[in-house]
Write a protein that holds these residues in place. Structure first.
Motif, PDB file in Angstrom:
ATOM      1  N   ILE A  30       0.864  -1.187   0.000  1.00  0.00           N
ATOM      2  CA  ILE A  30       0.000   0.000   0.000  1.00  0.00           C
ATOM      3  C   ILE A  30       0.894   1.229   0.000  1.00  0.00           C
ATOM      4  O   ILE A  30       1.833   1.318   0.796  1.00  0.00           O
ATOM      5  CB  ILE A  30      -0.916   0.025   1.239  1.00  0.00           C
ATOM      6  CG1 ILE A  30      -1.699  -1.280   1.377  1.00  0.00           C
ATOM      7  CG2 ILE A  30      -1.839   1.229   1.206  1.00  0.00           C
ATOM      8  CD1 ILE A  30      -2.811  -1.465   0.403  1.00  0.00           C
ATOM      9  N   GLU A  31       0.611   2.180  -0.879  1.00  0.00           N
ATOM     10  CA  GLU A  31       1.351   3.442  -0.889  1.00  0.00           C
ATOM     11  C   GLU A  31       0.725   4.380   0.150  1.00  0.00           C
ATOM     12  O   GLU A  31      -0.459   4.294   0.436  1.00  0.00           O
ATOM     13  CB  GLU A  31       1.277   4.068  -2.285  1.00  0.00           C
ATOM     14  CG  GLU A  31       2.042   5.367  -2.463  1.00  0.00           C
ATOM     15  CD  GLU A  31       1.292   6.604  -1.998  1.00  0.00           C
ATOM     16  OE1 GLU A  31       1.957   7.602  -1.670  1.00  0.00           O
ATOM     17  OE2 GLU A  31       0.037   6.581  -1.950  1.00  0.00           O
ATOM     18  N   GLY A  32       1.534   5.296   0.715  1.00  0.00           N
ATOM     19  CA  GLY A  32       0.932   6.299   1.587  1.00  0.00           C
ATOM     20  C   GLY A  32       1.666   6.579   2.875  1.00  0.00           C
ATOM     21  O   GLY A  32       1.063   6.595   3.941  1.00  0.00           O
ATOM     22  N   ARG A  33       2.980   6.849   2.799  1.00  0.00           N
ATOM     23  CA  ARG A  33       3.713   7.114   4.033  1.00  0.00           C
ATOM     24  C   ARG A  33       3.487   8.521   4.583  1.00  0.00           C
ATOM     25  O   ARG A  33       4.172   8.940   5.516  1.00  0.00           O
ATOM     26  CB  ARG A  33       5.207   6.882   3.831  1.00  0.00           C
ATOM     27  CG  ARG A  33       5.634   5.509   4.265  1.00  0.00           C
ATOM     28  CD  ARG A  33       7.126   5.367   4.403  1.00  0.00           C
ATOM     29  NE  ARG A  33       7.833   5.596   3.162  1.00  0.00           N
ATOM     30  CZ  ARG A  33       8.876   6.394   3.052  1.00  0.00           C
ATOM     31  NH1 ARG A  33       9.308   7.072   4.089  1.00  0.00           N
ATOM     32  NH2 ARG A  33       9.481   6.516   1.885  1.00  0.00           N
ATOM     33  N   MET A  34       2.535   9.268   4.017  1.00  0.00           N
ATOM     34  CA  MET A  34       2.170  10.564   4.584  1.00  0.00           C
ATOM     35  C   MET A  34       0.692  10.588   4.963  1.00  0.00           C
ATOM     36  O   MET A  34       0.116  11.646   5.201  1.00  0.00           O
ATOM     37  CB  MET A  34       2.500  11.684   3.588  1.00  0.00           C
ATOM     38  CG  MET A  34       3.993  11.813   3.304  1.00  0.00           C
ATOM     39  SD  MET A  34       4.397  13.052   2.062  1.00  0.00           S
ATOM     40  CE  MET A  34       3.948  14.557   2.931  1.00  0.00           C
ATOM     41  N   LYS A  35       0.082   9.419   5.040  1.00  0.00           N
ATOM     42  CA  LYS A  35      -1.354   9.328   5.310  1.00  0.00           C
ATOM     43  C   LYS A  35      -1.637   9.241   6.803  1.00  0.00           C
ATOM     44  O   LYS A  35      -0.769   8.953   7.620  1.00  0.00           O
ATOM     45  CB  LYS A  35      -1.938   8.097   4.611  1.00  0.00           C
ATOM     46  CG  LYS A  35      -1.731   8.062   3.105  1.00  0.00           C
ATOM     47  CD  LYS A  35      -2.563   9.125   2.408  1.00  0.00           C
ATOM     48  CE  LYS A  35      -2.528   8.912   0.891  1.00  0.00           C
ATOM     49  NZ  LYS A  35      -3.316   9.915   0.163  1.00  0.00           N
ATOM     50  N   THR A  36      -2.924   9.469   7.139  1.00  0.00           N
ATOM     51  CA  THR A  36      -3.354   9.453   8.533  1.00  0.00           C
ATOM     52  C   THR A  36      -3.613   8.036   9.018  1.00  0.00           C
ATOM     53  O   THR A  36      -3.669   7.082   8.238  1.00  0.00           O
ATOM     54  CB  THR A  36      -4.653  10.257   8.705  1.00  0.00           C
ATOM     55  OG1 THR A  36      -5.712   9.573   8.005  1.00  0.00           O
ATOM     56  CG2 THR A  36      -4.505  11.674   8.164  1.00  0.00           C
ATOM     57  N   ALA A  37      -3.827   7.928  10.322  1.00  0.00           N
ATOM     58  CA  ALA A  37      -4.176   6.633  10.912  1.00  0.00           C
ATOM     59  C   ALA A  37      -5.518   6.137  10.375  1.00  0.00           C
ATOM     60  O   ALA A  37      -5.721   4.927  10.238  1.00  0.00           O
ATOM     61  CB  ALA A  37      -4.221   6.747  12.429  1.00  0.00           C
ATOM     62  N   LEU A  38      -6.445   7.037  10.074  1.00  0.00           N
ATOM     63  CA  LEU A  38      -7.741   6.621   9.517  1.00  0.00           C
ATOM     64  C   LEU A  38      -7.545   5.950   8.161  1.00  0.00           C
ATOM     65  O   LEU A  38      -8.129   4.889   7.885  1.00  0.00           O
ATOM     66  CB  LEU A  38      -8.676   7.826   9.377  1.00  0.00           C
ATOM     67  CG  LEU A  38     -10.004   7.546   8.654  1.00  0.00           C
ATOM     68  CD1 LEU A  38     -10.811   6.493   9.396  1.00  0.00           C
ATOM     69  CD2 LEU A  38     -10.819   8.828   8.483  1.00  0.00           C
ATOM     70  N   TYR A  39      -6.742   6.555   7.293  1.00  0.00           N
ATOM     71  CA  TYR A  39      -6.458   5.965   5.983  1.00  0.00           C
ATOM     72  C   TYR A  39      -5.838   4.587   6.157  1.00  0.00           C
ATOM     73  O   TYR A  39      -6.252   3.602   5.520  1.00  0.00           O
ATOM     74  CB  TYR A  39      -5.522   6.885   5.203  1.00  0.00           C
ATOM     75  CG  TYR A  39      -5.034   6.323   3.877  1.00  0.00           C
ATOM     76  CD1 TYR A  39      -5.735   6.573   2.703  1.00  0.00           C
ATOM     77  CD2 TYR A  39      -3.870   5.557   3.801  1.00  0.00           C
ATOM     78  CE1 TYR A  39      -5.287   6.059   1.484  1.00  0.00           C
ATOM     79  CE2 TYR A  39      -3.421   5.047   2.597  1.00  0.00           C
ATOM     80  CZ  TYR A  39      -4.130   5.298   1.444  1.00  0.00           C
ATOM     81  OH  TYR A  39      -3.691   4.793   0.247  1.00  0.00           O
ATOM     82  N   VAL A  40      -4.849   4.492   7.033  1.00  0.00           N
ATOM     83  CA  VAL A  40      -4.147   3.228   7.230  1.00  0.00           C
ATOM     84  C   VAL A  40      -5.086   2.172   7.811  1.00  0.00           C
ATOM     85  O   VAL A  40      -5.081   1.010   7.377  1.00  0.00           O
ATOM     86  CB  VAL A  40      -2.918   3.446   8.128  1.00  0.00           C
ATOM     87  CG1 VAL A  40      -2.385   2.128   8.665  1.00  0.00           C
ATOM     88  CG2 VAL A  40      -1.824   4.170   7.345  1.00  0.00           C
ATOM     89  N   ALA A  41      -5.901   2.543   8.787  1.00  0.00           N
ATOM     90  CA  ALA A  41      -6.860   1.587   9.357  1.00  0.00           C
ATOM     91  C   ALA A  41      -7.830   1.097   8.295  1.00  0.00           C
ATOM     92  O   ALA A  41      -8.139  -0.100   8.220  1.00  0.00           O
ATOM     93  CB  ALA A  41      -7.622   2.225  10.516  1.00  0.00           C
ATOM     94  N   SER A  42      -8.300   1.998   7.450  1.00  0.00           N
ATOM     95  CA  SER A  42      -9.304   1.646   6.437  1.00  0.00           C
ATOM     96  C   SER A  42      -8.737   0.710   5.378  1.00  0.00           C
ATOM     97  O   SER A  42      -9.320  -0.339   5.074  1.00  0.00           O
ATOM     98  CB  SER A  42      -9.849   2.913   5.774  1.00  0.00           C
ATOM     99  OG  SER A  42     -10.491   3.749   6.719  1.00  0.00           O
TER     100      SER A  42
END
Length: 552
Positions: A321-333
Motif C-alpha cells: 500500500i502506498e501512503g507514508r504521509m497518510k493518517t491513521a484513519l487511511y491506514v486503518a481503512s
C-alpha cells in the motif's frame, strides 16, 4: 485458485509515525514500512526518530509483524558517510520498554539498599553480630548491583528492522558492508522492469525487488517464472500514482529547487497549468476543461481491491500500500479492507466475490483521487488522468484513536432536567444503576420512562435549591482530537474484525474533566462518553480503536 508456495501474500502497510505504525499492526498488517529522519524519500512526512523506531519495531515484533526501513534516496557524495553511520545505528538498535524494570531498577536498588540492608544490618547488629552485619551489607550491595545490571540488560531488547529498502547501488553496497546479515529489498525507484534486472539484484544479495509501477501483471508473471523461486516480488496494490517514470520526477527540483529524488517532492503534477505563446510573454491562455482550468499531469490513484485473484496469480509475494504521509484513519481503512479481502479469497473465491460491495464501500471511505488499475492490464489511456481538479475525495472524517479509558462519577441532573439526554440517562440508569440522593433507582425505572416518584425526588425545593442530584458512573475514553465533533453527534468506532460500532457522543470533557459541548481544538486531549446509538447502552472499546465520522 493459484497460490504461490501455499502462502498468503504479505500485506505491507506504510506508517508515517509511531501512532500510525501501531494502527497498521492492530488492523491486520503483515509488515510495515517506515522512514527514518534521513534517506527515506519523504522529507515532509513525520518520519521516525531512532527512539520511536525502536519502540515501533518492538511493538510490531510483539504482534508478529515485520518492519522494513526505507533508505531509498538517490544518494550524492555527501550522503555516503552519513549513510554508513545510519545503517550501523539501525544494526545496533535497542529498545528498553518504558514500563519495564529498567526505569525503576536503579531506584529500586537504592531503595532496597537504603531500606532493606539497613534493616538487615540493624537486625544483625542487634543480635550481636556487627561484623557479620557489615559483611552482609557489603555483599548484599554488590549482589544487588549485579542483579540490577543484569535485569536492566535483560529489559533492553534488540529491535533491528527486518529489512532495508534501497534503490541506489552505492547505498546498497554500503548496507551490505556495514550490516551483511540484513535483508535488502530493492525499491521501485530503481526502475525494476525486467527479469534480468531482478537477477542482477539477486546476484548482489537482494532478497526482494519491488516492481516498477509501469509493469503489467503479465510482465510480472513472466518475471516470476524466470527468477529463483526463493526470490520475492513486491508490487503496489493501492495508492497514489506518480506521473513520472517510477517516481523519478524532475519537475519539483526544476520549479522549486526541492529534489523529489531526495524526498522533497512538492507535487507539481497536482498544480494547475496554462499555456503561454512565445511571442506574447506574460499572456497566459488557460486550457479549459472546466472553469478551474486543467490538470495536465494529475493521475488517478491505484486500487486493485477487485483484482486480488489476478495479483496472486501473477506470483506477487507482497502487496504494498502506498501512503507514508497518510493518517491513521487511511491506514486503518485500507489495512482492514485488504486484510479481509485477502483472507476471504483464501477461504474461497465465492466468499471474496460475495463481500465485494463491502470492500468497495470501505475503500471509498479513504482519501483518494478517483481510482484506476494503473498499468496492470495494459498501458493507461486518457481515462487514467484527472483533468478537472486535483483534490482528494473523502467520505469519512478522522476524529482520533482510543488511548485509554476510565470511570468517573458524573452529575447528570442538568442534562436530565433539560430533557436533551433523557433516553441516554434512562438507559444508563438501568445498566449502571445511577442514583437519586444515593438511593438505587432500579425501582424508580419502569421500562423506558422514569416514575413520577423519581422525577419528584429530583425536583427543586421552594427556594430553588436542588440538593437532590442524579449521579452515575460514566465510562470515558480518551482521544487526541483530530477534527471537530460535538455532543450528540453520531460517530463510528472501527473494529479490527471489519465491523463498525455506530455510537452517539453522550458527553465530552477536557483533561480537567470540565464538560464541553464540542471539541473544536485540533490535537486537544479529551475524554468522551460514547453509547450505542440504538440501545443507548455502553459499547466495548479497545485501546487503538479508530474513531471516524461520515463526511456526508
Amino acid at each position: 485458485m493459484i497460490v504461490r508456495n501455499g502462502k498468503k501474500p504479505e500485506l505491507l502497510i506504510p506508517a508515517s509515525s509511531l501512532e500510525v505504525l501501531k494502527t497498521a499492526v492492530l488492523y491486520g498488517a503483515d509488515a510495515v514500512y517506515v522512514g527514518g529522519e534521513v534517506f527515506s524519500l519523504r522529507a515532509k512526512a513525520k518520519n521516525f526518530s531512532m527512539e520511536d523506531m525502536a519502540e515501533g519495531i518492538a511493538f510490531a515484533h510483539e504482534h508478529g509483524v515485520k518492519v522494513y526501513v526505507t533508505a531509498n534516496v538517490l544518494a550524492h557524495n555527501e550522503d555516503l558517510e552519513e549513510a554508513r553511520e545510519y545503517f550501523a545505528a539501525l544494526r545496533d538498535l535497542r529498545y528498553t520498554p518504558k514500563d519495564s524494570a529498567a526505569e525503576g531498577h536503579e531506584a529500586d536498588a537504592e531503595d532496597t539498599a537504603a531500606e532493606g540492608h539497613e534493616a538487615d544490618a540493624e537486625d544483625t547488629a542487634a543480635e550481636g553480630h556487627e561484623a557479620d552485619a557489615e559483611d552482609t551489607a557489603a555483599e548484599g550491595h554488590e549482589a544487588d548491583a549485579e542483579d540490577t545490571a543484569a535485569e536492566i540488560q535483560v529489559a533492553e531488547v534488540a529491535t533491528q528492522p527486518d529489512a532495508l529498502i534501497i534503490s541506489d547501488p552505492g547505498m546498497f553496497m554500503i548496507a551490505r558492508e556495514v550490516w551483511p546479515e540484513c535483508e535488502i529489498h530493492v525499491s521501485t525507484q530503481a526502475n525494476n522492469t525486467n527479469y534480468e534486472t531482478y537477477l542482477f539484484w539477486w546476484k548482489l544479495g537482494a532478497k526482494r525487488v519491488v516492481s516498477a509501477r509501469e509493469l503489467s501483471l503479465r510482465e510480472i508473471r513472466e518475471i516470476r517464472d524466470r527468477i529463483p523461486e526463493e526470490m520475492e516480488i513486491e508490487s503496489f496494490i493501492h495508492g497514489s500514482m506518480c506521473i513520472s517514470y517510477s517516481g523519478r520526477c524532475l519537475l519539483s527540483n526544476y520549479f522549486t529547487g526541492r529534489d523529489a529524488n531526495q524526498g522533497n517532492c512538492t507535487h507539481p503534477c497536482r498544480w494547475k497549468y496554462a499555456v503561454m505563446e512565445e511571442s506574447r510573454p506574460g499572456e497566459y491562455l488557460p486550457v479549459f476543461e472546466n472553469e478551474r482550468g486543467t490538470f495536465l499531469f494529475n493521475s488517478k490513484d491505484l486500487c486493485m481491491i477487485e483484482h486480488v485473484p489476478e495479483m496472486i496469480a501473477a506470483g506477487i509475494d507482497s502487496f504494498k500500500i502506498e501512503g507514508r504521509m497518510k493518517t491513521a484513519l487511511y491506514v486503518a481503512s485500507v489495512t482492514r479492507t485488504y486484510r479481509k479481502a485477502i483472507d476471504d479469497y483464501f477461504l474461497g473465491e465465492e466468499v471474496y466475490q460475495k463481500n465485494m460491495d463491502w470492500y468497495r464501500a470501505e475503500i471509498a471511505k479513504c482519501t483518494y483521487r478517483q481510482y484506476s488499475t494503473g498499468f496492470y492490464f495494459g498501458k493507461p489511456s486518457e481515462e487514467n488522468q484527472i483533468y478537472d481538479n486535483s483534490t482528494y475525495v473523502s467520505d469519512s472524517i478522522y476524529l482520533g484513536i482510543v488511548e485509554g479509558a476510565m470511570l468517573i462519577l458524573s452529575d447528570l441532573t442538568d442534562d436530565y432536567e433539560k430533557g436533551e439526554n433523557l433516553p441516554w440517562i434512562q438507559a444508563q440508569m438501568k445498566e449502571e444503576k445511577l442514583t437519586w440522593m444515593g438511593a438505587p433507582t432500579e425501582d424508580a425505572v419502569d421500562d423506558d420512562t422514569m416514575s413520577e416518584e423519581a422525577m419528584d425526588a429530583g425536583a427543586s425545593d421552594e427556594n430553588g435549591s436542588n440538593e437532590q442530584r442524579l449521579m452515575g458512573f460514566l465510562e470515558l475514553i480518551q482521544i487526541t482530537q483530530r477534527n471537530k465533533f460535538c455532543v450528540g453527534d453520531r460517530v463510528e468506532i472501527m473494529k479490527r474484525d471489519g465491523w463498525d460500532l455506530s455510537v452517539l457522543v453522550g458527553a465530552i470533557y477536557n483533561e480537567d474533566l470540565e464538560p464541553m459541548e464540542s471539541a473544536p481544538h485540533a490535537k486537544q486531549k479529551i475524554w468522551v462518553w460514547l453509547l450505542d446509538d440504538v440501545s443507548f447502552q455502553r459499547v466495548d472499546v479497545e485501546e487503538g480503536d479508530v474513531l471516524r465520522q461520515d463526511a456526508n
